[in-house]
Design a protein around this motif. Structure first.
Motif, PDB file in Angstrom:
ATOM      1  N   HIS A 134      36.476  27.086  77.385  1.00 60.98           N
ATOM      2  CA  HIS A 134      36.888  28.309  78.264  1.00 60.98           C
ATOM      3  C   HIS A 134      36.004  28.618  78.969  1.00 60.98           C
ATOM      4  CE1 HIS A 134      39.974  29.021  74.832  1.00 60.98           C
ATOM      5  NE2 HIS A 134      40.506  29.593  75.557  1.00 60.98           N
ATOM      6  N   ILE A 135      36.045  28.736  80.019  1.00 57.65           N
ATOM      7  CA  ILE A 135      34.913  28.913  81.214  1.00 57.65           C
ATOM      8  C   ILE A 135      35.085  30.623  81.284  1.00 57.65           C
ATOM      9  CG2 ILE A 135      34.510  28.730  83.763  1.00 57.65           C
ATOM     10  CD1 ILE A 135      35.309  26.117  84.043  1.00 57.65           C
ATOM     11  N   LEU A 136      34.278  31.014  81.053  1.00 58.86           N
ATOM     12  CA  LEU A 136      33.939  32.667  81.031  1.00 58.86           C
ATOM     13  C   LEU A 136      32.340  33.438  82.448  1.00 58.86           C
ATOM     14  CD1 LEU A 136      33.415  31.885  77.816  1.00 58.86           C
ATOM     15  CD2 LEU A 136      34.893  34.182  78.511  1.00 58.86           C
ATOM     16  N   ARG A 137      32.474  34.568  82.280  1.00 63.11           N
ATOM     17  CA  ARG A 137      32.105  35.088  83.406  1.00 63.11           C
ATOM     18  C   ARG A 137      30.482  34.904  82.378  1.00 63.11           C
ATOM     19  NH1 ARG A 137      34.364  39.511  87.326  1.00 63.11           N
ATOM     20  NH2 ARG A 137      35.910  38.301  88.078  1.00 63.11           N
ATOM     21  N   HIS A 138      29.200  35.024  83.056  1.00 63.07           N
ATOM     22  CA  HIS A 138      27.944  34.981  82.423  1.00 63.07           C
ATOM     23  C   HIS A 138      27.426  35.894  82.911  1.00 63.07           C
ATOM     24  CE1 HIS A 138      24.475  33.872  79.385  1.00 63.07           C
ATOM     25  NE2 HIS A 138      23.933  34.240  80.219  1.00 63.07           N
ATOM     26  N   ASP A 139      27.218  37.502  81.908  1.00 65.88           N
ATOM     27  CA  ASP A 139      26.297  38.387  82.044  1.00 65.88           C
ATOM     28  C   ASP A 139      25.245  38.777  81.611  1.00 65.88           C
ATOM     29  OD1 ASP A 139      28.615  39.317  84.568  1.00 65.88           O
ATOM     30  OD2 ASP A 139      29.626  40.297  82.230  1.00 65.88           O
ATOM     31  N   GLY A 140      24.351  38.921  82.359  1.00 68.27           N
ATOM     32  CA  GLY A 140      22.567  38.309  81.652  1.00 68.27           C
ATOM     33  C   GLY A 140      22.534  38.142  80.525  1.00 68.27           C
ATOM     34  N   ASP A 141      22.273  38.773  79.503  1.00 66.49           N
ATOM     35  CA  ASP A 141      22.366  37.398  78.451  1.00 66.49           C
ATOM     36  C   ASP A 141      22.797  37.378  77.793  1.00 66.49           C
ATOM     37  OD1 ASP A 141      19.434  36.891  79.356  1.00 66.49           O
ATOM     38  OD2 ASP A 141      18.483  38.877  78.411  1.00 66.49           O
ATOM     39  N   HIS A 142      24.152  38.543  77.626  1.00 65.20           N
ATOM     40  CA  HIS A 142      24.968  38.262  77.232  1.00 65.20           C
ATOM     41  C   HIS A 142      26.265  37.430  77.379  1.00 65.20           C
ATOM     42  CE1 HIS A 142      26.971  39.007  73.271  1.00 65.20           C
ATOM     43  NE2 HIS A 142      27.827  39.854  73.315  1.00 65.20           N
ATOM     44  N   THR A 143      27.309  37.564  76.965  1.00 59.72           N
ATOM     45  CA  THR A 143      28.685  37.214  78.308  1.00 59.72           C
ATOM     46  C   THR A 143      29.765  37.727  76.059  1.00 59.72           C
ATOM     47  OG1 THR A 143      28.262  35.454  78.975  1.00 59.72           O
ATOM     48  CG2 THR A 143      30.129  35.595  78.325  1.00 59.72           C
ATOM     49  N   PRO A 144      30.115  38.972  76.539  1.00 54.11           N
ATOM     50  CA  PRO A 144      31.257  39.231  75.749  1.00 54.11           C
ATOM     51  C   PRO A 144      31.971  38.662  74.852  1.00 54.11           C
ATOM     52  CG  PRO A 144      30.762  40.358  76.907  1.00 54.11           C
ATOM     53  CD  PRO A 144      29.835  39.792  77.557  1.00 54.11           C
ATOM     54  N   GLY A 145      32.762  37.413  76.052  1.00 55.09           N
ATOM     55  CA  GLY A 145      33.687  36.231  75.770  1.00 55.09           C
ATOM     56  C   GLY A 145      33.569  36.250  74.959  1.00 55.09           C
ATOM     57  N   LEU A 146      32.144  35.151  74.810  1.00 51.64           N
ATOM     58  CA  LEU A 146      32.062  34.379  73.310  1.00 51.64           C
ATOM     59  C   LEU A 146      31.946  34.564  71.998  1.00 51.64           C
ATOM     60  CD1 LEU A 146      28.445  33.090  74.946  1.00 51.64           C
ATOM     61  CD2 LEU A 146      31.113  32.156  74.518  1.00 51.64           C
ATOM     62  N   ALA A 147      31.672  36.446  71.853  1.00 49.46           N
ATOM     63  CA  ALA A 147      32.246  36.817  70.730  1.00 49.46           C
ATOM     64  C   ALA A 147      33.822  37.446  70.157  1.00 49.46           C
ATOM     65  CB  ALA A 147      31.726  37.898  70.322  1.00 49.46           C
ATOM     66  N   ILE A 148      34.705  36.549  71.077  1.00 51.59           N
ATOM     67  CA  ILE A 148      35.951  37.314  70.704  1.00 51.59           C
ATOM     68  C   ILE A 148      37.147  35.996  70.139  1.00 51.59           C
ATOM     69  CG2 ILE A 148      38.123  37.751  72.208  1.00 51.59           C
ATOM     70  CD1 ILE A 148      36.719  39.067  74.269  1.00 51.59           C
ATOM     71  N   PRO A 149      37.627  36.001  69.376  1.00 50.51           N
ATOM     72  CA  PRO A 149      38.505  34.994  69.163  1.00 50.51           C
ATOM     73  C   PRO A 149      39.341  34.230  69.668  1.00 50.51           C
ATOM     74  CG  PRO A 149      38.692  36.712  67.290  1.00 50.51           C
ATOM     75  CD  PRO A 149      37.879  37.349  68.673  1.00 50.51           C
ATOM     76  N   VAL A 150      39.731  33.450  70.552  1.00 45.74           N
ATOM     77  CA  VAL A 150      40.305  32.440  71.106  1.00 45.74           C
ATOM     78  C   VAL A 150      41.567  32.763  71.533  1.00 45.74           C
ATOM     79  CG1 VAL A 150      40.930  30.072  71.652  1.00 45.74           C
ATOM     80  CG2 VAL A 150      39.497  29.760  71.176  1.00 45.74           C
ATOM     81  N   ALA A 151      42.655  33.333  69.592  1.00 46.77           N
ATOM     82  CA  ALA A 151      43.576  33.794  70.682  1.00 46.77           C
ATOM     83  C   ALA A 151      43.650  34.913  70.266  1.00 46.77           C
ATOM     84  CB  ALA A 151      44.413  33.398  68.403  1.00 46.77           C
ATOM     85  N   HIS A 152      42.917  35.857  71.437  1.00 45.28           N
ATOM     86  CA  HIS A 152      42.716  36.925  71.800  1.00 45.28           C
ATOM     87  C   HIS A 152      42.269  37.077  73.193  1.00 45.28           C
ATOM     88  CE1 HIS A 152      42.812  38.603  67.226  1.00 45.28           C
ATOM     89  NE2 HIS A 152      44.150  37.780  67.068  1.00 45.28           N
ATOM     90  N   ARG A 153      41.880  35.905  73.034  1.00 46.87           N
ATOM     91  CA  ARG A 153      40.496  36.065  75.155  1.00 46.87           C
ATOM     92  C   ARG A 153      41.526  36.349  75.586  1.00 46.87           C
ATOM     93  NH1 ARG A 153      37.296  31.232  74.167  1.00 46.87           N
ATOM     94  NH2 ARG A 153      35.626  33.082  72.234  1.00 46.87           N
ATOM     95  N   TRP A 154      43.143  36.054  76.201  1.00 41.95           N
ATOM     96  CA  TRP A 154      43.884  36.049  77.297  1.00 41.95           C
ATOM     97  C   TRP A 154      44.319  37.772  77.756  1.00 41.95           C
ATOM     98  CZ3 TRP A 154      43.167  33.344  81.245  1.00 41.95           C
ATOM     99  CH2 TRP A 154      42.729  31.556  81.101  1.00 41.95           C
ATOM    100  N   SER A 155      44.561  38.468  75.787  1.00 37.86           N
ATOM    101  CA  SER A 155      44.337  38.881  76.061  1.00 37.86           C
ATOM    102  C   SER A 155      43.132  40.691  76.376  1.00 37.86           C
ATOM    103  CB  SER A 155      45.327  39.880  75.051  1.00 37.86           C
ATOM    104  OG  SER A 155      44.115  40.073  73.952  1.00 37.86           O
ATOM    105  N   GLU A 156      42.319  39.974  76.388  1.00 35.51           N
ATOM    106  CA  GLU A 156      41.093  40.724  77.472  1.00 35.51           C
ATOM    107  C   GLU A 156      41.605  41.203  78.385  1.00 35.51           C
ATOM    108  OE1 GLU A 156      39.050  42.569  75.032  1.00 35.51           O
ATOM    109  OE2 GLU A 156      40.084  41.953  73.613  1.00 35.51           O
ATOM    110  N   PRO A 157      40.005  42.624  78.913  1.00 38.48           N
ATOM    111  CA  PRO A 157      40.265  43.071  80.472  1.00 38.48           C
ATOM    112  C   PRO A 157      40.319  41.368  81.023  1.00 38.48           C
ATOM    113  CG  PRO A 157      39.651  44.524  78.567  1.00 38.48           C
ATOM    114  CD  PRO A 157      39.349  43.442  77.796  1.00 38.48           C
ATOM    115  N   ARG A 158      40.194  41.798  82.472  1.00 34.29           N
ATOM    116  CA  ARG A 158      39.517  40.774  83.490  1.00 34.29           C
ATOM    117  C   ARG A 158      37.931  41.324  83.687  1.00 34.29           C
ATOM    118  NH1 ARG A 158      41.396  37.389  86.850  1.00 34.29           N
ATOM    119  NH2 ARG A 158      43.189  37.936  86.938  1.00 34.29           N
ATOM    120  N   GLY A 159      37.468  39.882  83.662  1.00 31.11           N
ATOM    121  CA  GLY A 159      35.896  39.929  83.547  1.00 31.11           C
ATOM    122  C   GLY A 159      35.065  39.373  81.623  1.00 31.11           C
ATOM    123  N   ILE A 160      36.306  39.759  81.121  1.00 32.38           N
ATOM    124  CA  ILE A 160      35.873  38.574  79.442  1.00 32.38           C
ATOM    125  C   ILE A 160      36.536  37.607  79.363  1.00 32.38           C
ATOM    126  CG2 ILE A 160      35.900  39.460  77.085  1.00 32.38           C
ATOM    127  CD1 ILE A 160      35.426  42.726  78.060  1.00 32.38           C
TER     128      ILE A 160
END
Length: 828
Positions: free
Chosen positions: A501-527
């Motif tokens: 998965h390629i995600l946006r990198h915001d500062g020192d923390h990218t929230p997407g990394l903490a989101i389970p793969v199964a739920h990732r596509w349901s998250e808001p754009r940007g995450i």
């Protein structure tokens, strides 16, 4: 379709190898006393000789006549050298060479036309050079039986200087008159001088075969996969049937059972003759068979070095690396005195991997060994500064770079790639694509055990490296997600199956990394991820992350090229065409309407679109539309407001010559609305604008690729179009025909010449005067003319041409995953 290896020769009897044909000296070779040298012709104008277990090829005088016996001796020597280098004892290699059925392809594969061009394509080690040698021997036999049969000639592509037909004609004249008898030509290793030069040689052969003078020539070439060609030219080199690969291994003291019992990856490798031979040696040492072709080469080299007694293995390996570097720098041959002392030269010869070429020169017996040791030199010493800074040397080293990437570890490959990415990212992309296989099966190992953190970090590192190297175009690869900032990769590797998965990198923390793969596509754009992929990768190659992220970039660049999404702010040719398109789109005018439009009307319509937030539809070609982005619309608004592009009456005109033939019964096709002179003028205007737009695209978006992009690296060059306009009025589909050629020149220019007949499009292009040929980059597009229909009638012809040329050039470097939809852009 099968390569025929004599089962009688290879099958064991009662569990033991059948008796070998014992020979103290091969026919056509000198004895230890130095007697028996014979002159031979063919590709290298050589004299074949030999002593002990070495076969030596000596230069002869080019003007000397040769005989068919000489050609047979040369062909036999080449085969013996190759087999011996692969580890076959010289007496067994001689037996193989003297068994005509060994290596002959079935008629189903090599049904060769009586005349014309055929390319036998296969990976290294597949036996295509051997198959071509057997065809060459059949051609010699035909010439023995009939004194008027075509003259047999064998050439090595890497050693051809200038035009392939000139080289073949020179060799053929030593046996007869090629203009009377014709020629049956073998060109071995079409890919070895590089894909651009290989394509040029192939185009030369095709042009000659299509001419009246070349009508009695048949040309068989060999090449690795990847060379651009028409599918009807290609014959695929088949793998050995399992039973024949097993028989070959049995014959050489191994166990052919491995061909049926190992994983599909290993079985596929073993069905190439070179690797079946190497496998038999590995089995004799009771060692495990490796999984990849490069690992088999490692095993071949290990055994060759182990048998060197005069110097230590480590010293012999360094000498082989030095020899590879010297051969690449000199174009395939290296002076023995530049490699080492007489003792060191003898040590190299004792490895059986190296052969003499005359008294003073050395070369590798197999081209792939030169590439292998060039790669080992790069891994040992890093990328050489003089190589990285020279487009010409990088062309010669490109396969060595691929070998280094294929065989090196993660850190050693980074040491090679980092300076290359900084200097020539296009070459790095080509080498990575060449090095790492793609269509790999899932679930066959072994692979390194990498944690998800390490996998993610390596993919993030390589993706950012590609983006930086291709700045500013690399900054736009996530354009369609609305993001141009830094990214991070969240990935894991299970066996060899990658989840990415390629995600946006915001500062020192990218929230997407903490989101389970199964739920990732349901998250808001940007995450949520910007892109994702799942599937097997070549995890047994340490450099696989470079390939995986290159694929991401190449897919995006393909889309950007297809959508014409690289805006140009300072290119008049581009602006002129876009302004006309903007006006036609805004005012809803029909395609191919040439009546001038009022600039004020266009300006007002544009303001309505800008302030309403609508996008601007613009036609790029017939029945196709693309959208101008907000930044470009604002720039178009400024251009219109400047008044620069309007005439004294405030009118905006079509940028090219418009039709001058009245509509009537004779008009059936769009080209019928142009006289020949007017069509010639429009074609010249469009091509001139296309070259200007292409140059601006490269300078603006791909400045680091100028030396290796085919059209950019050809500059300065003269683009010459020979245009034939058939008489109209019949209603039959007879479009104009254009022969476009790119000629080296001291200044860039575009010229269109009207020719009176279609036959004129096939006349040979006169070469530049001797001594006046400008220096030509090895990465430049071939010079051989190509026929096409002029694509000058659409609403944006120059933009279409420029993008298609750029797209083709990027694809040749594997910086796009596909080529343009336009199948024939006019340039070779």
């Amino acid at each position: 379709m099968k390569a025929r290896w004599s089962r009688f020769s290879f099958r064991r009897r009662n569990g033991a190898s059948r008796g070998l044909h014992q020979t103290s000296a091969l026919p056509g070779m000198v004895s230890a006393s130095g007697e028996g040298a014979v002159a031979v012709g063919g590709s290298a104008d050589i004299v074949v000789a030999g002593h002990d277990n070495n076969v030596v090829l000596y230069q002869s005088v080019p003007s000397e006549p040769v005989s068919l016996d000489d050609l047979v001796a040369a062909s036999r020597a080449r085969m013996v050298q190759r087999w011996h280098a692969a580890g076959v004892p010289v007496e067994v290699a001689a037996e193989f060479a003297d068994t005509p059925q060994v290596g002959v392809l079935s008629a189903a594969v090599t049904v060769l036309p009586e005349f014309g061009v055929v390319v036998l394509e296969g990976d290294f080690g597949a036996g295509k050079s051997l198959a071509a040698e057997r065809q060459h021997q059949q051609d010699i036999a035909a010439a023995r039986a009939d004194a008027q049969a075509p003259i047999p000639v064998h050439l090595t592509a890497q050693h051809i200087q200038g035009h392939v037909i000139d080289a073949a004609t020179l060799a053929a004249r030593r046996l007869g008159d090629p203009s009377v008898r014709g020629v049956v030509l073998v060109v071995d290793g079409l890919d070895e001088p590089g894909p651009i030069r290989g394509k040029e040689l192939l185009d030369q052969a095709l042009s000659w075969a299509a001419s009246e003078a070349g009508g009695r020539w048949r040309i068989l070439a060999t090449a690795r996969p990847g060379l651009e060609m028409d599918a009807k030219l290609r014959r695929i080199m088949p793998e050995l049937p399992e039973e024949e690969a097993a028989a070959l291994m049995d014959r050489l003291g191994g166990s052919g059972f491995a061909v049926r019992s190992r994983s599909s990856m290993v079985r596929s490798v073993l069905r190439r003759p070179l690797f079946a031979i190497i496998a038999a040696q590995i089995q004799q040492d009771h060692e495990q068979l490796p999984n990849s072709p490069v690992a088999f080469l490692d095993a071949l080299v290990t055994r060759a070095l182990r048998d060197v007694g005069s110097v230590k293995e480590e010293r012999a390996e360094r000498l082989l690396q030095q020899l590879a570097a010297a051969c690449l720098s000199a174009g395939g041959l290296a002076a023995a005195a530049d490699v080492g002392s007489p003792g060191e030269v003898q040590a190299l010869l004792d490895t059986r991997l190296v052969v003499r070429r005359g008294d003073r020169y050395l070369a590798f017996a197999l081209p792939v060994l030169e590439q292998y040791f060039a790669g080992q030199a790069l891994l040992a010493n890093g990328a050489l500064t003089e190589v990285v800074q020279s487009a010409e040397l990088l062309d010669r080293w490109r396969y060595g770079l691929a070998m280094a990437i294929a065989s090196g570890g993660w850190e050693s490959v980074r040491t090679v790639l980092d300076p290359l990415l900084h200097a020539q990212p296009g070459v790095a992309a080509w080498a990575v694509h060449e090095a790492i296989p793609r269509n790999v099966p899932e679930g066959e190992g072994p692979w390194p055990d990498l944690t998800a953190g390490v996998v993610s970090q390596r993919l993030t590192t390589t993706l950012e490296a590609w983006r930086r190297a291709l700045h500013p175009a690399g900054d736009r690869i996530f354009l369609y997600t609305g993001w141009t900032g830094p990214v991070t990769v969240d990935a894991s590797l299970e066996g060899n199956k990658l989840g990415l998965h390629i995600l946006r990198h915001d500062g020192d923390h990218t929230p997407g990394l903490a989101i389970p793969v199964a739920h990732r596509w349901s998250e808001p754009r940007g995450i949520r991820p910007m892109t994702a992929s799942f599937g097997p990768v070549a995890a047994d190659y340490a450099a696989w992350p470079w390939q995986q992220t290159l694929d991401v970039l190449a897919s995006s660049l393909h889309t950007l090229c297809e959508r014409r999404d690289f805006d140009l702010a300072d290119c008049d040719a581009y602006t002129r065409e876009r302004l006309w398109l903007a006006g036609a789109g805004l005012l809803g005018l029909a395609s191919r309407r040439f009546t001038p439009t009022r600039t004020d009307d266009v300006h007002q319509a544009l303001h309505r679109h800008l302030y309403s937030g609508e996008s601007l539809p613009v036609r790029s070609s017939f029945n196709q539309r693309f959208t101008g982005r907000q930044a470009e619309l604002i720039r178009i608004d400024e251009e219109i407001g400047s008044g620069r592009w309007a005439d004294a009456n405030g009118m905006l005109h079509h940028p090219y010559a418009i039709p001058d033939q009245a509509h009537g019964p004779h008009v059936h096709w769009v080209w019928d609305t142009y006289s020949a002179q007017q069509l010639g003028l429009r074609t010249e205007q469009v091509l001139t604008a296309a070259v200007e737009i292409y140059t601006a695209l490269v300078n603006t978006w791909f400045p680091h690729l100028k030396q290796v992009l085919g059209l950019a690296s050809a500059a300065p060059a003269a683009l010459v179009a020979d245009l034939y306009c058939p008489p109209g009025g019949s209603g039959a589909y007879e479009p104009p025909r254009m022969r476009l050629s790119l000629r080296p020149s001291t200044a860039s220019a575009v010229t269109v010449r009207l020719v009176p007949s279609e036959d004129d499009l096939y006349t040979p292009v006169p070469p530049p005067p001797p001594g006046n040929e400008p220096t030509r980059s090895p990465w430049a597009r071939p010079s051989t003319p190509v026929l096409s229909e002029p694509k000058v009638f659409d609403d944006a012809p120059a933009v279409d041409y420029a993008y298609a040329w750029l797209h083709e050039d990027l694809h040749r470097l594997h910086l796009t995953d596909r080529g343009p939809r336009t199948t024939n852009t006019g340039l070779p």
